[in-house]
Design a protein around this motif. Sequence first.
Motif, mmCIF file in Angstrom:
data_model
loop_
_atom_site.group_PDB
_atom_site.id
_atom_site.type_symbol
_atom_site.label_atom_id
_atom_site.label_comp_id
_atom_site.label_asym_id
_atom_site.label_seq_id
_atom_site.Cartn_x
_atom_site.Cartn_y
_atom_site.Cartn_z
ATOM 1 N N LEU A 598 5.199 13.458 -4.133
ATOM 2 C CA LEU A 598 5.093 12.012 -4.071
ATOM 3 C C LEU A 598 5.263 11.586 -2.607
ATOM 4 N N SER A 599 4.241 10.882 -2.068
ATOM 5 C CA SER A 599 4.356 10.356 -0.696
ATOM 6 C C SER A 599 4.566 8.861 -0.753
ATOM 7 N N VAL A 600 5.629 8.381 -0.148
ATOM 8 C CA VAL A 600 5.897 6.944 -0.171
ATOM 9 C C VAL A 600 6.237 6.463 1.234
ATOM 10 N N VAL A 601 5.961 5.207 1.471
ATOM 11 C CA VAL A 601 6.308 4.588 2.753
ATOM 12 C C VAL A 601 7.564 3.750 2.535
ATOM 13 N N LEU A 602 8.578 4.005 3.398
ATOM 14 C CA LEU A 602 9.890 3.390 3.202
ATOM 15 C C LEU A 602 10.356 2.736 4.492
ATOM 16 N N PRO A 603 11.272 1.781 4.393
ATOM 17 C CA PRO A 603 11.856 1.234 5.614
ATOM 18 C C PRO A 603 12.598 2.346 6.360
ATOM 19 N N ARG A 604 12.541 2.304 7.698
ATOM 20 C CA ARG A 604 13.071 3.405 8.510
ATOM 21 C C ARG A 604 14.583 3.568 8.366
ATOM 22 N N ILE A 637 1.009 4.102 9.677
ATOM 23 C CA ILE A 637 2.285 3.708 9.071
ATOM 24 C C ILE A 637 2.784 2.486 9.844
ATOM 25 N N PRO A 638 3.080 1.405 9.168
ATOM 26 C CA PRO A 638 3.512 0.193 9.862
ATOM 27 C C PRO A 638 4.810 0.431 10.649
ATOM 28 N N ALA A 639 4.964 -0.337 11.707
ATOM 29 C CA ALA A 639 6.176 -0.200 12.518
ATOM 30 C C ALA A 639 7.403 -0.463 11.654
ATOM 31 N N GLY A 640 8.487 0.239 11.935
ATOM 32 C CA GLY A 640 9.727 0.055 11.174
ATOM 33 C C GLY A 640 9.702 0.757 9.828
ATOM 34 N N LYS A 641 8.619 1.496 9.596
ATOM 35 C CA LYS A 641 8.512 2.210 8.316
ATOM 36 C C LYS A 641 8.349 3.686 8.591
ATOM 37 N N VAL A 642 8.590 4.447 7.556
ATOM 38 C CA VAL A 642 8.439 5.895 7.679
ATOM 39 C C VAL A 642 7.867 6.406 6.361
ATOM 40 N N GLU A 680 6.247 1.912 -0.931
ATOM 41 C CA GLU A 680 4.833 1.818 -1.326
ATOM 42 C C GLU A 680 4.290 3.215 -1.428
ATOM 43 N N LEU A 681 3.493 3.426 -2.480
ATOM 44 C CA LEU A 681 2.861 4.733 -2.665
ATOM 45 C C LEU A 681 1.810 4.902 -1.577
#
Lengths: 682, 345
Positions: A598-604, A637-642, A680-681
């Motif tokens: 599972l790949s997700v985008v998360l706050p850093r 990947i948006p800034a502040g996210k990982v 976010e997926l």
Amino acid sequence: MKISVEWLKDYVEIRETPEQLKDDLTMLGLVVESISPFQGEPVLEIEVTSNRPDCLSHVGVARELSALYKRPLKYPPCAEPLAVPVERIPYEIRIKDRDLCPRYTGLVMDGVRIEASPAWLQHRLEAAGMRPLNNIVDITNYVLLELGHPLHAFDFQRLRKGKIVVARARPGQRIITLDGVERELDEDTLLINDGDGPVAIAGVMGGLDSEIKPDTRTILLECAYFNPPSIRRTAKKLGLSTEASYRFERGADWGDTIQAAARTCLLIQQVAGGEIAGSLKDVYPAKIKPVRIGLRRRKAEALLGVTLEDAFVTSTLERLNFKPAPKGKGKWQVTCPSYRADTELEADVIEEIARFYGYQNVPNTLPRYNSQGLASPVFPFENAARRILLGLGYCEAVNLSFAAENEHNQFAPGNGERVALRNPLTEDTQFLRTTLAPGLVKSARRNFNHGIGEVRLFEIGRVYSLDSQGRPLERNTLGIVGSGGFAGCNWRHSQTAYDFFHLKGAVVALLRGMRSEEAEVVPAAGVRWLNPGDAAALIVGGERAGVLGSLHPDLAEEYKLKQPVFLAEIDFEALCRKVFQPVKYEPLPKYPAAERDLSVVLPREVSYGEIRRGILGLGVSQLVSVELLDVYEGESIPAGKVSMTFRFVFLDRRKTLTVDQVQAFSDNILTFLRSSYNAELR
Amino acid sequence: MSDHVILDRIEELRRQFDAELAQAASLDTCAAVRDRWVGRERGIITGEMKRLRELPREDRPAFGQAANELRNYVERELNAALERFGARARELEIARGRVDVTRPGFPYALGVEHPIKRLQAEIEQVFISLGFRVFDLPEIEKEYYNFDALNMPRSHPARDSQDTFYFDETTLLRTHCSTVQIHAMKVMKPPVRAVSTGKVYRRDPADATHSPMFYQVDVLALDEGITMGDLKGTLEVFLKRIFHPDVRMRFRPGFFPFVEPGAEVDISCIFCFGKGCRICKQSGWIEILGAGMVHPKVLRMSGVDDERYTGFAWGMGIDRVALLKYEVDDIRLFFENDLRFLTQF
């Protein structure tokens, strides 16, 4: 002690070569370190152990050889008589502190001519390593080297009121000694005084004022026995070790003061032309009784593991001048010679028998080994930790336990605690280390400076602290340092730089290998030598067991390190309480496991540890593992996210999971990530 | 239709098959021939078999038998050919995958034990095998354990040779591991077999042969009937295990305040085997340790009946053994952690 072989021949017949003498004396316990020639004559350099002051002389060594070779000992000639019918020069000797001076023998001679010693006398002194001065001083030194008894000659004219008073110093009393140094004395110091004040520090050094001068005509000879611990204390306190103090503090012969005076008197008569003017006075207020020791042949046999003949026992002792009086079969009362400061107990006499029996001739045996061998309690832990870290490629280091002041200031624990030594050797040994870190940093730096960039070391050793009363404590500690390339340069493996996660990986592998309780690594504050950006604490079984991270940039700069250095320090004693959990077998699963990525985008700012804890807390009992496959930040990947990619493994021990079930688990996790972290997926 | 017509037809098919198979030059073409002839749906043989139902009843057995034989033949030939081509293909595959085995392997790193720590563990193992119990003891000691209880009161000249680091009047860094004697007698009743290894400290300025910190091993055996012979025998076993099975031992009188009789122990030089060389200063012997029978005063101070029990004790520098064994010329190297040094062990 330098012993001239030619000189020895005055007292015992010697047919042996110097090499043979060397071997024979060494096997008797008088180690001959070397044979060096003096003007063509062999001189033995003998290391005399502190228990055998009687061997600090030529007669003493001759005595041992006469007993070994069974040849008679020839004692040197002495003056006789030592009394004169008319006391031409009256004098007085008084001992006030008999505990420190049990015996004082004096003799006054006049008409001496002070001049250089004859050649034979100078030659012998020089062979034994002494510098000739004038005939009187040389003769007292000669007798010291011959009989081992230190003597002192005073210029009698300088002794006020013709008096010798032996007494403890009064506090603050001063004396200028022969070496021209003015010394302040305390009440532990024994002094030789004349009628007015101090003329010598007893057994250590004479005073400048009463020394023998070219115009000296009358002398007072002193031959005394002083209390050994007292002389030792004084010599130590004054930092003044002389040939005399060296012998007195080990124990001079309390029985030969008259003979030594008589021997000296004869030599003075022969060499310096003096005559006795005041009869010998032997002031002996604290009579010393010869040591008598009960000896049993059986005890000697039991201690040595040999069978002994009574005749061997008695003849050996008699040759050494011990007097065994029979007290029944195989039993004696042994009277020890006055020069043997080392004989006090039966075991001491048994050693004499053993020396002449020959240690080499005692047969080698093994005792009944009736006990179970046992490793130290810490061994299994240390051994496991060492094996694991060695296997992970870390070399074992040992650093000195000391810390210099600057290291202490840089690495001290938060409370600034210092474990100071009262008498450091150098600046580098002022303190004991409170952490392994500085030693490991310096080890790494030493390697960097030698062009070795890849450094991985560990050390298990003690660090020191103070308890609540300020008493020093020690604690076994494990330190790890890593830096530079990882796994070398190799065609199969591209070079990666050692980083925090290599260090953490090693720590985690160590814990796994030692079967520790549940462990985690969490951010930590307040470790002054760690970089606050990655300083972490190791929590094992709910207790803090150590810290890890990179060296603080300030220190890295101060130590001029060319590359980042990573350090871990683990309280090994705390760790030991949390490891070696019992092994509990779990049956192998019968049904296949299913994997889902599972790949997700998360706050850093959300940490992996937190996410993982959350997922494991969802109550999906079929979720058996969570792995972090990838972390990505950057384009798309948006800034502040990982972006994090997880791999989940699901397993049901009772049945094969269906695709729908696995999907449901996965959806469950995704829902949690979305609602809790806005994930976010990808 | 007569029999020979049927058989002629089968024979014709066989010739056709042989010709096609002979043309096949690889595993792939061979597989294509197989599909054309024995494919389950559209294979030629399958097709022939389907014709069986169209034949008059009386002709069916002969035709069926001949067709079956043909199928068997085709399958046999095909299998043999496939196997031939398969083996050649594997050979080619292997040839393509050949590696240069002389290139270096994956760079797994392996740490190296510190030479002194390795010796320390080795020494402990020898004693465990002899029934000794290993004690892990403090480096910070009371003067009593380090000196007084070992028959070294403050006034004793032997203290001069062990210049000591102090914390306060009575607390110090141990100068030897002989403290094991006192600790062991405190916690064990005879028979005692005790050993302890570790760091010791003396105020010696560091040079090639001195270090203010070094390692020692100390041993105590205490029991009824322990003799000097037992001391020598046990030492011999120990020294042979640590140095060399052929090493010889020389036992001569020596002085240590906590033993009586006391002994110095030499080993035959392990470099020249006693002939004389630079390392043994031409003497053939190397001084290695101090030993003796436990002093009666030491036993009494620890409350042991010195009439009933006797014991032996000895102490040895572990660094000294390491210096000798590996011909290291500077003791400081052991505490610098230079990887050029450590990785030699």
